[in-house]
Scaffold this motif. Structure first.
Motif, short mmCIF file in Angstrom:
data_model
loop_
_atom_site.label_atom_id
_atom_site.label_comp_id
_atom_site.label_asym_id
_atom_site.label_seq_id
_atom_site.Cartn_x
_atom_site.Cartn_y
_atom_site.Cartn_z
N ILE A 153 0.85 5.31 0.23
CA ILE A 153 0.05 6.52 0.47
C ILE A 153 0.81 7.69 -0.14
O ILE A 153 1.99 7.87 0.13
N ASP A 194 3.74 8.80 8.57
CA ASP A 194 3.68 7.83 9.64
C ASP A 194 4.94 8.01 10.51
O ASP A 194 6.00 8.41 10.01
N THR A 195 4.81 7.71 11.79
CA THR A 195 5.93 7.92 12.70
C THR A 195 6.32 6.60 13.38
O THR A 195 5.51 5.68 13.39
N PRO A 196 7.52 6.51 13.94
CA PRO A 196 8.59 7.51 13.91
C PRO A 196 9.25 7.59 12.53
O PRO A 196 9.33 6.59 11.82
N CYS A 197 9.69 8.78 12.17
CA CYS A 197 10.40 8.97 10.90
C CYS A 197 11.32 10.18 11.01
O CYS A 197 11.19 10.99 11.92
N LEU A 199 19.53 4.16 12.03
CA LEU A 199 18.37 3.30 12.37
C LEU A 199 17.27 3.39 11.31
O LEU A 199 16.30 2.65 11.38
N PHE A 200 17.40 4.30 10.36
CA PHE A 200 16.32 4.55 9.39
C PHE A 200 16.77 4.26 7.95
O PHE A 200 17.96 4.30 7.64
N ASP A 201 15.78 4.05 7.09
CA ASP A 201 16.06 3.76 5.68
C ASP A 201 15.89 4.96 4.77
O ASP A 201 16.30 4.90 3.61
N GLY A 203 -2.40 10.75 20.02
CA GLY A 203 -2.35 10.95 18.57
C GLY A 203 -1.56 12.17 18.13
O GLY A 203 -1.28 12.32 16.94
N THR A 232 4.80 10.04 17.74
CA THR A 232 3.38 10.21 18.05
C THR A 232 3.06 9.73 19.47
O THR A 232 3.60 8.70 19.90
N MET A 247 0.84 -1.19 0.00
CA MET A 247 0.00 0.00 0.00
C MET A 247 0.89 1.25 0.00
O MET A 247 1.75 1.41 0.86
N ASP A 275 5.88 6.85 20.41
CA ASP A 275 6.25 5.63 19.68
C ASP A 275 7.70 5.57 19.23
O ASP A 275 8.04 4.76 18.35
N SER A 282 14.58 3.78 17.52
CA SER A 282 14.43 4.83 16.51
C SER A 282 15.05 6.17 16.96
O SER A 282 15.06 7.12 16.18
#
Lengths: 372, 372
Positions: free
Chosen positions: A3, A12-15, A347-349, A331, A271, A1, A284, A289
């Motif tokens: 978005i 979307d989090t964490p980012c 830690l992130f892509d 939220g 969030t 999916m 979160d 992260s």
């Protein structure tokens, strides 16, 4: 999916989010500082782990880049980068083989050396492949990690020069231990003092070997301080691109309470996912992260709040308030400036790139996990 | 370039190695403990982040698995896993949409809830898609992170039951704060005491709702302690598969000085890359390959050494000796048992699987970086 994301609030989090306007100002500011003093810029990619950003640094005027690991150099060469310096010794036969394979693709690749056994192994492996390689002598200026101490440096330089397949291009002298000294004046004195030995070594080598022209040094914390050192030819600064809470807290030439030369371009979004208690809410982003190193991150959105983040396990963090003000509701999304940014990025892509509230693209963190 | 690796000594470092014989014994031991007490096992995949190992846990007898994040569940569903419980609340509209898309593919997917607003949002989103979903009420037993406190739990259970698209399957009561208590007896008392409220809540709900059969609890530190609690139906243990230095240091039923029930299956290999100083050598694993959390890692190869690892920046570590014995030489490879294993695993893309010295395969850490 998939978005289609248009605004920061859709993420979307964490980012991780990059404010491109701030990032570009940081790049320009550092390049102008180096240009103004007649120094080269060879930024350290270990901070951002992103070939797209490395290319942007080159476009802005950098002569090349630094990496810590062979696997990072590998990814950068594949992405079209050139003039890469590996800032740590490569000592095992397997890794030297990988290094030399890469040298075949990228002849300007350089590596630091700090030990006779390493010099011999590297030279022998290069001989076998019929190649030669530029190296920098890694000089330990008091960090006590890698490198040779100044009193032993000339002997080691002689060993490099005696090898047919190694070209001694200069020295590296990274004073990692002074980069985060709070007081600008103390940092300045410490930086100058610890570089003295390396400067003498460099002068002596260069006197007998005019092709030895590179003196690679500095980090973000001493970027302007080392501009005064005539012998230093290039700056291997890293964190200035993004800044982090750890660097923002040290003094600078114009303000001894904070580092005002660069602004925070990198933010972590997180969030509120639980809000059942008086006194705290749970978010979160946890250890996995937001890397727990270098003090606490700074909550910057909501603005001017008294909110404090603290780690609470692998996947969670806790938000409290120092003045009993209202806590963010279930939220809600918070923006943090990370503490020590390098290991969190790893830690992130990807980064989400933003201008104002709009998400204008993404960059893959394609060197993420390149620890070999 | 692909190197065919046959032996551990051929591996490039830093890397993660799994001793398969020890891993299999750990899996059997935990499954036998659960089976013996008539409990189900629903291991937490957040520890190992590996669908291949999750499938092995199912083969060994587990009824399903736990994950912390929707993105982890997504990866597991794609890998063919079923009966997945998400152990943290999913509260934002975007993430709930992703959750419900996944529910369409995996109808047994469950999530915990702890707040009226979340219950309403989730039920409404499910109504829109014409789906229903099993949920567990997250009961806070003193960890103070997520969950509802026992006095408020029944009211919230009532709200879940009143919703047409939510099926209340049971409760989750994770006592994370007692898992690492050093003394086994103290840990036992603390575990029993903090679970009392959750047990009462569970009994009351089950009395009026016989389909509410799940009481999901425990971590590795209390795996045998909770077997005595009749109401608990399943164990959501994680770290037992690998063990780490943090868990190995706590007392167990048979030995109050160490945790003897499971053995360390996971090791990090790191190489000495600089050896110029008396008193220490520098290795190639730092913050980015060995997460700094949960105390220090243990050096286990060389065996019976007095060597100590400490972090030294993003890419480096320092090895010293507590008894002035000889330090490992340049190029030597050390094996460490990681401190808190979960966040270190999340730094790597694969495990090398070994039997003795032989490398018999690899498993991708396919949930690595799934923090959303």
């Amino acid at each position: 999916m998939t978005i289609k994301v248009k605004y920061k609030s859709d993420l979307d989090t964490p980012c991780l989010v990059l404010d491109m306007d701030i990032l570009e100002r940081n790049l320009e500011m550092m390049q102008a500082a180096a240009d103004g003093a007649g120094k080269n810029l060879r930024p350290h990619v270990k901070t951002h782990k992103c070939s797209s950003l490395a290319l942007k640094q080159i476009e802005a005027g950098a002569i090349g880049v630094c990496v810590a690991k062979v696997s990072e150099a590998d990814s950068l060469v594949k992405a079209g980068l050139d003039n890469i310096l590996i800032t740590g010794p490569v000592v095992t036969p397997g890794k030297i083989e990988r290094l030399i394979d890469l040298l075949g693709l990228s002849p300007n690749l350089m590596v630091v050396v700090d030990h006779p056994a390493n010099i011999e192994l590297l030279d022998t492996a290069l001989y076998t492949k019929g190649l030669s390689m530029g190296v920098l002598l890694d000089v330990d200026v008091g960090l006590n990690r890698t490198g040779v101490r100044p009193p032993d440096a000339l002997a080691l330089a002689g060993q490099i020069v005696s090898r047919a397949h190694l070209r001694l291009r200069g020295i590296q002298a990274y004073a990692g231990h002074v980069q985060h000294i709070q007081s600008y004046d103390t940092r300045k004195q410490s930086s100058h003092r610890c570089l003295e030995g390396a400067v003498r070594v460099f002068r002596e080598i260069r006197a007998s070997l005019p092709t030895c022209t590179i003196f690679s040094a500095s980090g973000t914390g001493t970027f302007d301080i080392v501009l005064e050192v005539a012998e230093i030819s290039e700056l291997q600064v890293g964190s200035y691109v993004f800044m982090d809470a750890e660097y923002l807290a040290i003094g600078s030439a114009d303000d001894d309470t904070r580092f005002v030369s660069f602004a925070p371009a990198l933010r972590l979004l997180t969030t509120v996912i639980s809000a059942n208690h008086k006194g705290f809410v749970t978010v979160d982003a946890g250890l996995k992260s937001l890397y727990k190193d270098g003090g606490k991150p700074q909550v910057i959105i909501p603005e001017d709040s008294a909110l404090v983040y603290d780690w609470f396990g692998d996947e969670y963090g806790r938000i409290t308030s120092t003045d009993n003000s209202e806590l963010p509701s279930l939220g809600s999304v918070l923006e943090l400036v990370t503490s020590h940014c390098d290991p969190t990025i790893n830690l992130f892509d990807k980064y989400y790139l933003t201008r104002g509230q709009e998400v204008v693209g993404t960059w893959p963190i394609d060197l993420r996990g390149c620890s070999q």
